[in-house]
Every structure is written in C-alpha cells, then in structure tokens.
Design a protein around this motif. Structure first.
Motif, short mmCIF file in Angstrom:
data_model
loop_
_atom_site.label_atom_id
_atom_site.label_comp_id
_atom_site.label_asym_id
_atom_site.label_seq_id
_atom_site.Cartn_x
_atom_site.Cartn_y
_atom_site.Cartn_z
N LEU A 1 0.75 -1.08 0.02
CA LEU A 1 -0.25 -0.11 -0.03
C LEU A 1 0.90 1.16 0.23
N LEU A 2 0.19 2.37 -0.48
CA LEU A 2 1.07 3.70 -0.57
C LEU A 2 0.24 4.56 0.67
N ALA A 3 0.88 5.11 1.28
CA ALA A 3 0.22 6.02 2.57
C ALA A 3 1.10 7.20 2.44
N THR A 4 0.58 8.36 2.00
CA THR A 4 0.91 9.83 2.11
C THR A 4 -0.02 10.82 2.47
N GLY A 5 0.65 11.92 2.60
CA GLY A 5 -0.03 13.08 3.22
C GLY A 5 -0.60 14.30 1.88
N ASP A 6 -0.19 13.76 0.90
CA ASP A 6 -0.39 14.50 -0.46
C ASP A 6 -1.91 14.32 -0.67
N ARG A 7 -2.30 15.12 -1.69
CA ARG A 7 -3.48 15.04 -2.08
C ARG A 7 -3.64 13.85 -3.11
N ARG A 8 -5.14 13.37 -3.24
CA ARG A 8 -5.34 12.16 -3.98
C ARG A 8 -4.43 12.33 -5.71
N ALA A 9 -4.74 13.42 -6.01
CA ALA A 9 -4.53 13.32 -7.49
C ALA A 9 -2.92 13.22 -7.71
N VAL A 10 -2.14 13.87 -6.38
CA VAL A 10 -0.80 13.62 -6.77
C VAL A 10 -0.43 12.13 -6.39
N ALA A 11 -0.80 11.70 -5.41
CA ALA A 11 -0.57 10.16 -5.31
C ALA A 11 -1.05 9.21 -6.33
N GLU A 12 -1.97 9.45 -7.11
CA GLU A 12 -2.51 8.64 -8.30
C GLU A 12 -1.74 8.91 -9.26
N ALA A 13 -1.34 10.09 -9.58
CA ALA A 13 -0.27 10.48 -10.82
C ALA A 13 0.90 9.65 -10.62
N VAL A 14 1.52 9.60 -9.35
CA VAL A 14 2.80 9.21 -8.96
C VAL A 14 2.72 7.81 -9.23
N THR A 15 1.83 7.09 -8.68
CA THR A 15 1.65 5.67 -8.70
C THR A 15 0.99 4.90 -9.98
N LYS A 16 0.48 5.85 -11.03
CA LYS A 16 -0.10 5.21 -12.23
C LYS A 16 0.81 4.00 -12.67
N GLY A 17 0.23 2.95 -12.79
CA GLY A 17 0.71 1.56 -13.59
C GLY A 17 1.51 0.79 -12.44
N LEU A 18 1.81 1.25 -11.16
CA LEU A 18 2.18 0.43 -10.21
C LEU A 18 1.56 -0.60 -9.67
N ASP A 19 2.17 -1.86 -9.39
CA ASP A 19 1.32 -3.02 -8.64
C ASP A 19 1.07 -2.75 -7.19
N LEU A 20 0.51 -1.96 -7.01
CA LEU A 20 -0.28 -1.60 -5.53
C LEU A 20 -1.53 -2.01 -5.25
N ASP A 21 -1.74 -2.55 -4.09
CA ASP A 21 -3.16 -2.82 -3.44
C ASP A 21 -3.99 -1.97 -3.22
N ALA A 22 -3.39 -0.64 -2.85
CA ALA A 22 -4.26 0.42 -2.23
C ALA A 22 -3.37 1.54 -2.16
N VAL A 23 -4.16 2.84 -2.60
CA VAL A 23 -3.41 4.12 -2.61
C VAL A 23 -4.08 4.85 -1.11
N ARG A 24 -3.73 5.22 -0.12
CA ARG A 24 -4.10 6.00 0.92
C ARG A 24 -3.53 7.39 0.88
N SER A 25 -4.52 8.43 0.72
CA SER A 25 -3.73 9.83 0.57
C SER A 25 -4.20 10.79 1.58
N GLU A 26 -3.64 11.87 1.71
CA GLU A 26 -4.21 13.18 2.60
C GLU A 26 -4.30 12.72 4.05
N LEU A 27 -3.23 11.59 4.46
CA LEU A 27 -3.17 11.06 5.71
C LEU A 27 -2.33 11.94 6.67
N THR A 28 -2.90 12.24 7.94
CA THR A 28 -2.18 12.83 8.98
C THR A 28 -1.30 11.77 9.80
N PRO A 29 -0.30 12.09 10.42
CA PRO A 29 0.62 10.84 11.14
C PRO A 29 -0.18 10.00 11.62
#
Length: 619
Positions: free
Chosen positions: A456-484
């Motif tokens: 999984l990807l866990a980031t504090g970035d916006r959803r659009a940024v996270a999806e753009a960076v991980t496009k095409g990667l073999d990830l099970d889930a992307v979690r964005s805009e997360l606080t610590p």
C-alpha cells in the motif's frame, strides 16, 4: 561480564576440557586408568562450576535454561563413575559454547568495523590555513579537507569539482562512487581519490555515521523471539529428559542408562543454532547496507505479510527533478536549460539547484550571470551572455515580460512548471516533479516474489498527486491526505492481515514506523526521528535494499529452523536409543558432540548468504 572476558573464559574452559580429555586418554592407554579418571574429573569440574554459576544467574532472573540438562549429565556421569563420558560432555558443552561465541564474534566483526572507523579529528580550512580540530568543534558550513584515504567525519556536500568515494562499509557497493560538486556525502565514506573539500551540513553528533554507530551498538544487544521461545519451553524439555532418564533407570535398575539419556540430551541445539544463525544474518544484512537493530526485528522481517510505503523521499526521490522540457521559438532543450541554469546559480532554492544539477549532467559549462535580482519564492532576473533572462513561476515570468502565454497548459498533478524567457520572449518551460525512484516497478515485483502479499501507499499528499505518481504500479491500495495519526491507524488496521512493515523517511512517519511490526527508515537522507523509531535502517538511499534485507532475514530464519529441527530430532532418537540400552554414556556423548557441531556449522551458513534479489539494483 564483558564480551571480551566472556570470550576468553569460553576459550579457557575449552582448553581445560580438551586437555583433560586428551590427558586422561593418554594415561588410559599407558595403563594408568585411575590417574586417567582423576585427570578427566579435573577437566570437567571447571566447566561444571562455570555452568552451575550461569544456571544460578539465570534462576535469579527467573529463567530456567537448557543448560540444566548439561549440568545434570556431567554431575550424574561423575557420580556413577562414568568420568570419560563426563569429560566428553564437558568438551562438547565448552566446544559448543566456544563455537557460538566465535560465530557471534565473527558476525559482530563487520558491524564493529563501523565503530573502529569513526574519525576523532578533522582538517578544517580557517583563514587560509588548515587546522586539525576535534569533531565536536565542527559546525554546519565549515569547509573541511578530506585527504586520500580519510573517512568523511560529518555529513556534507562536495565543494570541489568532484570526489571519488568508497561507500562499501556503509552500503556494500564494491565500486567507488564519483560525486560531482554539490552532491551529498555520507559521513563514514572513505576518500578513494584525490583530496577534496567537503562543506559540512551537520554536526558530527547529528551526522549519518554517528546515528549508525548508535544503531549498531543497539543491534548487538538483542535476543530473538525464537531464543526466548527456547527459554520458555526449556522447562518442558528438561522435564521430558528427566522423566525419560528416570524411567530408563527405574524399569531396568541400571543408573547408567539414565546417564546415557542425559548425555545424549546435552545441550539442546535450540540454544546454539538460533542465535548463531540470526546474528550471522544481522552481519550479512549490514554488509548489504541494511542495518537491522537486532535479532528480534530480523526474525519479524522474515514473516512480513503487508508493506506500507510512504511517498515523498521513499517511493519518490524527495527532490525536484526535470521530467520534461517544453521549448518555444525554435530554441533547443539544451539551450533552454542552459539559460535557466546559468541564471539560477544566484538562487539557493531547491528547484534552482535541481535545474543547475541537470545542466551539469548534460555537460553544460555555465557562465557567471550579471545584474541579478531575485524575488524570493517567485523567480530570478538577470543577464546571461549579454541577454536578459527571466526564470521563475509562469505568473512571475508573464508579469516581467508581458508575455501572456507564459501561463502553461502542461501542468500535471504533483508537478511544478518553471517558465524561461530570453530577451522578452518565452523560450520554454521546465516541468519539475518529485519523480518516482528508478526501478520501483521491479522492486514491487521482487517484493511479491518474497511473499509480501499486500503493498500500500500512504501519503499526506492530495489524492490526484498520489494517483499520478503511482499510476501503473502494482499496488493494492493508495491512501492519501493522511495525517501522522491516520498513518498509525492504517498500520494497526492492516495488522489483521498479518505482520506489517512500514517504510518512511520523514519526522511525520516516525509514529507509524514505531507502530508497525517492522519500521524501515531511509537512513541516508531521512530524518533522525524516523531512524530512531525504526527497526531497520537502509544505509543507502536506495529503496531496493529492502529486497536483500528481507531475503537475508528469511534465509537466516530458515537456516535456524532447519538446524533446530534436525538437531532436536537426532537428539530425541539418540535419547530413546540410550534408554533402551543401545548407547553407552560415552557413545551418547560422542553422538551428541557430532550433532551439536553439525547444527552450529549449519547455522554458520547464514554468514555466506548471497541474496538473489540483487539483480536490477539501483546504482
């Protein structure tokens, strides 16, 4: 008790038991059996005394170890006159303890080499002269001279045109690395080329090497869960052994059979094979640039089911890079980059430094700009080769030149566009982004091969940024805009699927790293807080180092289990053979000697692990 004293004591006990056994055999062969028994007893007593002292210490701590079986077998053998068997058991026990100590010493050696390499002083430029100063006197901004063969004492950047550095002690890279001016240097790297100047960026106490040394010291004090498991169930094994020995004596009326059973059961390979294999695995992982803080994290690393990755500085490089150049008016990409980089030499902004680095990488020789005016956070104006140049945000360049088309339509999620104008004409845009690390797709495929089921990807970035960076990667889930605290919650939630590993590099990742079963920090440029909270630190800024780290952990654990299963199985067979009278005490002692040496030597195979997951490693 110090490690050095403990090692010397083990060597002395081994020498005494070996001398006693050989001396007694010589007297027996020369027709002096009574004196032989005295010599055998003399060789056994020091080992038995040291063993009993160790048992007492364990009992005071509330622990019951398998060493009790060894003490019982030696005592019973001496009590019933089987002094030769007692001498063999003493040699077996002291030899096994010495081999374990030797293996741990060899495994510590690569880690201890890090400690031995810590420099005490540095050569600093001061008013046109060179002064030798203590490390504690160095502050950020000092200019240091690193001579050929010297170890970089603090983190810094190359202040000379280039530097050739050997980072093998930190990263496992066998070839020296050529760094250009302005590139980062990790403390602990050895200068393999000509002398160069290093601009310090951190104090010695805050530098990479100082942190590594602290982590190494912590790594040497650990005890694995499997080893604790052995202690926890040692009482059960002890009871089974005593019951079987007592039953053999009671049913046959022959106490020698009880002695034979005790001898074969001494010592259980579980207390030898596990620590040897896991400590050896720690050493091998450190060789490949993966510092694991102890045997407990090493074993947990071998069982990881879910991996959670931070984005910035982990999945991505964490620094802006040029991903494309949009040209206008017939000017080439190299020319657009040339004018932008030449002017940006006046700025310390990270984007400006990235543009300059890209120009140097293309072989550009940059002139000195003139008439510079920088508007912080907006852009720079000046003269390059007699031409007026404006570099900055599209709005800034449009306002300076009056060119409405400076506003670009090529903006993508997560990117920054830098406009470049020459003599009032827009000549192009530099598209900057925090690019995905090279080889990321191969890394994820390698993790799948190592049986990591969820990524999984866990980031504090916006959803659009996270999806753009991980496009095409073999990830099970992307979690964005997360606080610590939300990252911590994600880690705890994923635990229902099995052990969780979290990888990050920022201060905001530290809580999640601490909450995970295994926290992994990017140690080369990561925050000190994340390195302190993590169980594993990657000493080189390559995420691909996870692959050899996990593989070494898995293979070390498998070697430990193989050794235990084989050793215990053979011991149990031998115990029943002794109970039915097929083995005398001496024969049982010799058999167990062979079993214990075999499992220790098998556990030492972990020192020779060469990960197969090194293919495609980032250089």
């Amino acid at each position: 008790m110090s490690v050095l004293f403990h090692d010397r004591l083990n060597l002395a006990l081994l020498g005494l038991s070996l001398f006693g056994l050989i001396g007694g055999l010589f007297l027996l062969l020369t027709g002096q059996p009574d004196f032989a028994k005295i010599v055998w007893t003399t060789g056994v007593l020091p080992v038995l005394a040291a063993l009993c002292l160790e048992i007492v210490r364990s009992l005071i701590k509330g622990e019951v170890g398998l060493d009790v079986v060894a003490a019982l077998s030696m005592s019973a053998a001496l009590l019933f006159g089987e002094t030769l068997a007692a001498a063999v058991v003493a040699l077996m026990y002291s030899g096994g303890t010495f081999l374990e100590s030797f293996a741990q010493g060899r495994a510590r050696r690569e880690m201890s080499d890090l400690l031995a390499r810590v420099p005490r002083t540095a050569t600093r430029h001061c008013n046109g002269a060179l002064d030798e100063v203590p490390l504690d006197d160095i502050v950020a901004g000092d200019l240091l001279l690193i001579r050929q063969g010297d170890v970089a004492p603090v983190d810094g950047t190359v202040d000379s045109p280039s530097a050739l550095l050997d980072q093998s002690a930190l990263t496992g890279e066998s070839m020296p690395v050529r760094l250009a001016k302005g590139q980062d240097v990790m403390s602990g790297s050895t200068n393999a080329g000509e002398a160069f100047d290093l601009r310090a960026t951190r104090r010695a106490a805050d530098s990479t090497y100082a942190g590594i040394v602290r982590l190494v010291e912590a790594a040497q004090e650990s005890k694995a869960p499997m080893a604790r498991l052995a202690d926890r169930y040692s009482l059960v094994f002890l009871i089974v052994t005593v019951v079987l020995a007592t039953a053999a004596w009671w049913l046959t009326g022959d106490p020698i059979r009880a002695v034979a059973v005790l001898v074969v059961a001494t010592p259980c390979p579980l207390i030898l094979a596990v620590p040897v294999a896991l400590v050896a695995g720690l050493s091998r992982a450190a060789h490949y640039g993966v510092l694991i803080k102890g045997a407990k994290p090493l074993e947990a690393l071998a069982r990881i089911n879910t991996l959670i990755l931070d984005k910035t500085g982990t999945l991505t490089d964490g620094r802006p890079q040029i991903v494309s150049i949009d040209t206008r008016g017939g000017m080439s990409e190299d020319e657009v980059l040339y004018f932008a980089a030449a002017l940006d030499q006046a700025s310390k902004h990270p984007i400006a430094q990235a543009i300059i680095a890209a120009a140097h990488a293309r072989g550009s020789t940059l002139p000195v700009p003139q008439n510079l005016v920088e508007t912080p956070g907006e852009g720079v104006t000046g003269t390059v080769d007699g031409l007026k140049v404006v570099v900055g945000g599209t709005g800034f360049v449009g306002a300076q030149t009056g060119v409405a088309e400076a506003q670009s339509s090529i903006v993508e999620a997560g990117s920054v566009v830098v406009a470049v104008a020459v003599d009032g004409q827009l000549v192009g845009h530099l598209v900057m982004a925090d690019a995905l690390r090279r080889g990321t797709a191969g890394l994820l495929a390698g993790l799948r091969r190592l049986r990591v089921r969820r990524i999984l990807l866990a980031t504090g970035d916006r959803r659009a940024v996270a999806e753009a960076v991980t496009k095409g990667l073999d990830l099970d889930a992307v979690r964005s805009e997360l606080t610590p605290d939300q990252k911590v919650l994600l880690v705890l939630t994923e635990r229902k699927n099995g052990p969780v590993m979290m990888v990050g590099d920022g201060v905001n990742d530290a809580p999640a790293l601490a909450a995970a079963d295994i926290g992994v920090a990017m140690g080369a440029r990561g925050a000190a807080a994340s390195a302190e909270a993590a169980d594993v630190v990657l000493l080189v800024d390559h995420l691909n180092r996870l692959l050899p780290g996990i593989e070494i952990a898995q293979r070390s654990r498998r070697i430990a289990i193989e050794s235990v299963v084989a050793g215990i199985g053979l011991s149990i067979v031998g115990m029943f053979a002794a109970a039915f009278g097929y083995l005398t005490p001496v024969q049982g002692a010799l058999l167990q000697e062979v079993i214990d040496v075999a499992v220790i030597l098998n556990a030492l195979r972990a020192l020779r692990i060469v990960p197969g997951q090194l293919d495609g490693q980032e250089e």
